[in-house]
Every structure is written in C-alpha cells, then in structure tokens.
Write an enzyme that holds these catalytic residues in place. Structure first.
Site: not given
Ligand SMILES: *[C@@H]1O[C@H](CO)[C@@H](O)[C@H](O)[C@H]1NC(C)=O
Ligand SMILES: *[C@@H]1O[C@H](CO)[C@@H](O)[C@H](O)[C@H]1NC(C)=O
Ligand SMILES: *[C@@H]1O[C@H](CO)[C@@H](O)[C@H](O)[C@H]1NC(C)=O
Ligand SMILES: *[C@@H]1O[C@H](CO)[C@@H](O)[C@H](O)[C@H]1NC(C)=O
Ligand SMILES: *[C@@H]1O[C@H](CO)[C@@H](O)[C@H](O)[C@H]1NC(C)=O
Ligand SMILES: *[C@@H]1O[C@H](CO)[C@@H](O)[C@H](O)[C@H]1NC(C)=O
Ligand SMILES: *[C@@H]1O[C@H](CO)[C@@H](O)[C@H](O)[C@H]1NC(C)=O
Ligand SMILES: *[C@@H]1O[C@H](CO)[C@@H](O)[C@H](O)[C@H]1NC(C)=O
Ligand SMILES: *[C@@H]1O[C@H](CO)[C@@H](O)[C@H](O)[C@H]1NC(C)=O
Ligand SMILES: *[C@@H]1O[C@H](CO)[C@@H](O)[C@H](O)[C@H]1NC(C)=O
Ligand SMILES: *[C@@H]1O[C@H](CO)[C@@H](O)[C@H](O)[C@H]1NC(C)=O
Ligand SMILES: *[C@@H]1O[C@H](CO)[C@@H](O)[C@H](O)[C@H]1NC(C)=O
Length: 425
Positions: A216, A238-240
């Site tokens: 997130n 570690g996300d979008d």
C-alpha cells in the site's frame, strides 16, 4: 535557487538581504496587526538539528511566506513530529534543499493523521493552493520513515489512520519537480481535488528491509482531479506505481520507469454504492516496467456492496473511458502485461465478477514489448452486468516468456466486445 549563495557569503547574498528585510517586514506587520504575511518574502527555515520538532518553524514559514513568498528548506534534515496543513497558498515557491524526515511515533500519527475524505484515508501533510512551485533540485527528499509502518501493519492493506505522506490538496496551476520520496508511511502521495498540476522528475522508493512488505505504498494516486501530468518518474515500491482513481480526467503519464510494484493502475474504482465516478482521457507513453506484476491494469469493485471503505465496499457506478497506453517496455514482468478485473471486494469474500455495473470503454494498448512470465498477453475479466468491456484495441503486443522463449499470444476474455488488433482465445 543558488544554495551556494546562501552558504558562501551570506551577508553579501541578495537572498540573505531579502531574508533580513523580510524579518523586518514581518516584525512591523505583526506589530501593526495589519497582516501576518507579505509578498516577495523569503523564509529560510532553520532546523533544530537535534531531533526536536521542526514542525513549528516550518508552519511559521508557510504562514509568513505562503502568499507570494519563497520558502527555503536548507540542505539539512528537518524532523517532523506533527501533522501539517499548509493549504490555501498562492504564488508560493518552495525550495527543498534537504530532507524532511517524519517521526516514528506511530501512536501519535494514528491519532492525528488528517482525514482526506475518500476511502477513509488520511494524511500527514496537506499542501495546496494556486500557482505553487515545489522544487527539490533532484535531491530534496521527503522521508516517511516507513519501515516502522511496514513493521506495524505486517502486510495489512488498509490500516485505519495509517497516513499517506503527502496530500496535494486543492492545488491549481502548480508544479512539483526534482523531488525524492523515500520510505513512505502508506501511499506516497495523493493528488486530490486538484487541476493543472505537473509532477516532473520525481523519484519514489519504498523498500522494506525485512520480511514485512512495503504494501500500500502507491507512488501516487489521483482522486477528483483534472489535468495532472506525471513526467519522468522513477518508482520502486510494493504496490501501484501510479494509480488513477475516482474522477481522474485528462491525465498524462510519460517517460517513466517502474520497478517491482504493480504497474500503472486505473482504480480501484466503484467502491461506493450508487456513486457515479469516472476515469477519462488518460494517455500513458514511454513507460518501462522492471519486474512489476502488470504493466497496465484496471480494477473495479463488484456490483455488490460488502462492508465499507477502506477495506470493503462495491456497487459503484460510472465508467473508465478513452484510455491510451503506448510504448511500454517490460522487463521480466511477473504476470499479465495487461489485466482487467471487476472482482474487487471485501478481502476474503468471493465476489461475483459479473455483477459490476461499472463500464470500461475505448481502451487502446499499442507497442508493448519485452520479457515476461505469462503465456497470456492479456487477461480481461469484464463484468456481464455492465455489458462487458467495449472497444478494446491491442496492437503490436510482443512480450516473450523469458523461460520459454515463446511470445505471449493468449488473450483471455470474459465479456470483451468490439476488439481491434487481437482475438480472444
Ligand atoms: C534543540 O535545539 C533547539 C533550537 O536550537 C533548542 O531550542 C532545544 O532546546 C534543543 N533541544 C535539545 C533536546 O537539545
Ligand atoms: C548537502 O550537505 C552535505 C553535507 O552536509 C553535502 O555532502 C552535500 O553535497 C550537500 N548537497 C548539496 C546539494 O549541496
Ligand atoms: C488523541 O489526541 C487527542 C487530542 O488530539 C487527545 O486528547 C487523546 O488523548 C489522544 N489519544 C491517544 C490515545 O493518544
Ligand atoms: C486545513 O486548513 C484549511 C484552512 O484553514 C481548513 O479549511 C481545512 O479544513 C484544514 N484541513 C484539515 C484536514 O485539517
Ligand atoms: C469510513 O468512513 C465512513 C464515513 O466517512 C464511516 O461511516 C466508516 O465507519 C469508516 N470506516 C472505518 C473502517 O473507519
Ligand atoms: C530502492 O531502494 C532499494 C534499497 O534501499 C535499492 O536496493 C534499490 O536499488 C532502489 N531502487 C531504485 C530504482 O533506485
Ligand atoms: C523515455 O523515457 C526515458 C525515461 O525517462 C527517457 O530517458 C527517454 O528519453 C524517453 N524517450 C523519449 C523518446 O522521450
Ligand atoms: C464525479 O464525476 C461525475 C461525472 O462527471 C459527477 O457526476 C460527480 O459529481 C463527480 N463526483 C465528485 C465528488 O466530484
Ligand atoms: C481522448 O483522450 C485523449 C488523450 O489521450 C484526448 O486527446 C482526446 O481528446 C480524448 N478524446 C475525447 C473524445 O475526449
Ligand atoms: C518480438 O520481439 C522479439 C524479441 O525482441 C523479436 O525477436 C521479434 O521479432 C518480435 N516479433 C514481432 C512480431 O515484432
Ligand atoms: C529464442 O528464440 C529466438 C528466435 O526464435 C532465437 O534466435 C533465440 O536463440 C532463442 N533464445 C533462447 C535462449 O533459446
Ligand atoms: C460490438 O459488439 C456487439 C456485441 O458483440 C455487436 O452486437 C456489435 O455489432 C459490435 N459493434 C461493432 C461496431 O462492431
């Protein structure tokens, strides 16, 4: 801004003289209770450099120089122990020559992070106004001290009141450039209720140093915003990498490099029952993805509401329309180069992937090339209830499996109509 002129001969420096003058102006303005700000002021913020809270000095600089002035963070580290709300600025130039380091007091932040009014997300800093320029000269850094957050939430996606680093709020005709964002607490930044904002030469890196994922930690999210341009971004997270959400219109993403995250996302969207939201007129080009999960993907909530935001929701209405993704180089991406899901629902619940009424129309991909892991070039799971995805065009897709040396030719489709350049198989 010539930092050397500050460091060199301070008394001879024009900046320093303006600074002295500004102190006098502020003093006289305050004395007369006429106003607490003046135009053309320069506020150089002095750091305590002993770990004490630098927030009061920062807020006072924004108070004094936020209207027509120049705020200077020097080449040093400022420790931020409190939330900051510096909105309503105008014609303000903010030069960041050093590092803003957020404190690790998660108890404080969980109790004080400021609600952004969407998805129950909250923020450590609200920054906004008309004609703001924020310049980091390639080294000015915002450090969220995120590891303490990754360790606290242990992979949980939305943890109530875990703050995003920066919310660009109600900003108009503004520019952010040459900035570094490292170890963000949650999402690195959201651009909310803003129009005509350019974010250029931005480096984002949120990397965990142990087994707790930097989940997130989106590079940037746009919400209720129009005419936002992302240019020359490097994102490792570690996300979008960048995610466009509710009412994001006329968005450009170009000349950017993404590492390890999920790629360029549209959504999630459709999370609020019966609320009508759109993502429209998006142009992305010249993007390189290294070991990301996807290159480009779309996610909507199902048509059934299960729970409430941030972790639940669904049943939203609206459409994603007129999207162009062009010239994507992919290197060892982990999953489908292109992916659509309309199955997002409360975690752990098996959603009905055919229930979403959210429409996906006029999506065009062109010239995706490189190496990946899937034999599918695209997986498009579109909802029957919405009438399916319509007018999807995919041209010059050439992603080769690095293990198999076979070019991905699979196109898995559920309810995909009026295709151009490929056939569902
Ligand atoms: C830190 O520096 C500030 C400003 O120089 C000073 O007022 C404060 O007492 C110092 N605090 C500590 C703990 O040294
Ligand atoms: C900032 O200061 C450090 C030392 O404190 C120095 O090594 C670095 O070169 C300076 N950076 C710039 C851009 O002036
Ligand atoms: C949360 O902050 C409020 C004031 O902002 C304070 O009264 C309250 O004690 C704090 N609660 C905790 C658990 O820190
Ligand atoms: C930030 O300050 C503005 C202006 O004072 C105010 O309207 C707004 O509600 C504040 N936002 C938050 C999240 O506190
Ligand atoms: C999210 O916010 C809404 C209203 O803004 C509230 O009703 C709901 O309880 C909140 N959810 C959580 C998990 O805090
Ligand atoms: C991000 O940071 C990690 C560790 O701090 C480093 O290994 C990695 O190379 C960085 N990524 C980029 C793109 O600079
Ligand atoms: C594509 O983006 C990369 C990375 O920012 C940049 O170096 C390159 O010049 C861009 N290519 C073109 C044709 O603009
Ligand atoms: C989002 O856009 C839709 C369609 O333009 C509009 O009806 C809706 O009011 C917008 N929502 C917000 C919160 O701006
Ligand atoms: C579609 O989006 C492009 C930007 O990618 C824009 O130039 C064009 O005007 C849009 N088309 C319509 C019909 O709005
Ligand atoms: C696909 O890419 C490979 C590797 O770069 C290349 O050898 C091949 O000619 C390309 N195929 C097409 C149809 O462009
Ligand atoms: C992959 O296939 C290409 C063209 O078919 C061939 O030239 C190349 O040697 C192959 N590479 C490997 C590692 O097998
Ligand atoms: C689009 O697809 C629908 C459903 O397959 C079909 O009825 C319609 O004729 C198609 N329209 C065009 C322009 O191809």
């Amino acid at each position: 801004m010539a930092l050397s002129s500050l460091a060199g001969g301070p008394y001879r420096s024009p900046i320093f003289r303006i600074f002295l003058l500004s102190i006098l102006l502020v003093a006289s303005a305050n004395a007369n209770h006429i106003s607490n700000w003046n135009h053309n002021e320069v506020c150089v913020i002095h750091a305590t450099n002993n770990g004490s809270d630098d927030t009061p000095a920062i807020l006072s600089a924004f108070q004094r120089c936020g209207q027509g002035g120049n705020i200077i963070f020097q080449n040093t580290t400022y420790t931020i122990h409190q939330v900051m709300n510096t909105t309503g600025l105008s014609d303000c130039q903010i030069d960041i020559h050093g590092t803003l380091l957020w404190s690790t007091d998660t108890t404080y932040w969980l109790n004080h992070s400021m609600d952004v009014g969407y998805q129950n997300q909250s923020s450590a800093w609200f920054l906004g106004g008309n004609r703001i320029t924020v310049n980091g000269f390639g080294y000015g850094t915002l450090d969220g001290n995120g590891q303490v957050w990754y360790d606290l939430v242990k992979g949980q996606s939305n943890y109530p009141h875990r703050p995003m680093g920066l919310t660009i709020w109600n900003a108009k005709d503004s520019t952010f450039q040459g900035l570094r964002f490292v170890q963000s607490q949650m999402w690195t930044m959201a651009i909310l209720k803003s129009q005509n904002v350019l974010l250029e030469d931005i480096y984002v890196n949120s990397t965990t140093h142990n087994g707790n994922p930097a989940r997130n930690t989106d590079g940037a999210d746009t919400i209720f915003s129009d005419r936002i341009t992302f240019r020359k971004w490097v994102v490792d997270n570690g996300d979008d990498c960048i995610s466009l959400k509710a009412n994001s219109t006329n968005i450009i993403v170009e000349d950017s490099i993404f590492h390890r995250g999920l790629g360029l996302a549209l959504g999630s969207i459709g999370q609020y029952l019966n609320q009508f939201e759109t993502i429209e007129n998006v142009y992305a080009q010249n993007i390189t993805c290294f070991s990301t999960r996807y290159a480009a993907y779309i996610k909507t909530w199902t048509g059934q509401q299960v729970g409430y935001p941030p972790n639940g929701g669904g049943g939203g209405l609206g459409y994603i329309k007129n999207i162009t993704w062009k010239d994507f180089g992919v290197v060892e991406i982990n999953s489908y180069p292109f992916y659509i899901t309309q199955c997002t629902t409360f975690s752990g619940v098996a959603g009905d992937c055919n229930s979403s009424l959210f429409e996906i129309l006029d999506v065009s991909l062109e010239n995706f090339h490189g190496t990946g892991a899937s034999s599918y070039a695209a997986y498009m799971g579109c909802s029957a209830a919405s009438g399916g995805c319509k007018r999807i065009s995919i041209k010059d897709m050439n992603v080769t499996g690095s293990a198999t040396n076979v070019t991905a030719v699979g196109y898995r489709c559920d309810h995909v109509y009026n295709t151009t350049g490929f056939q569902c198989n």
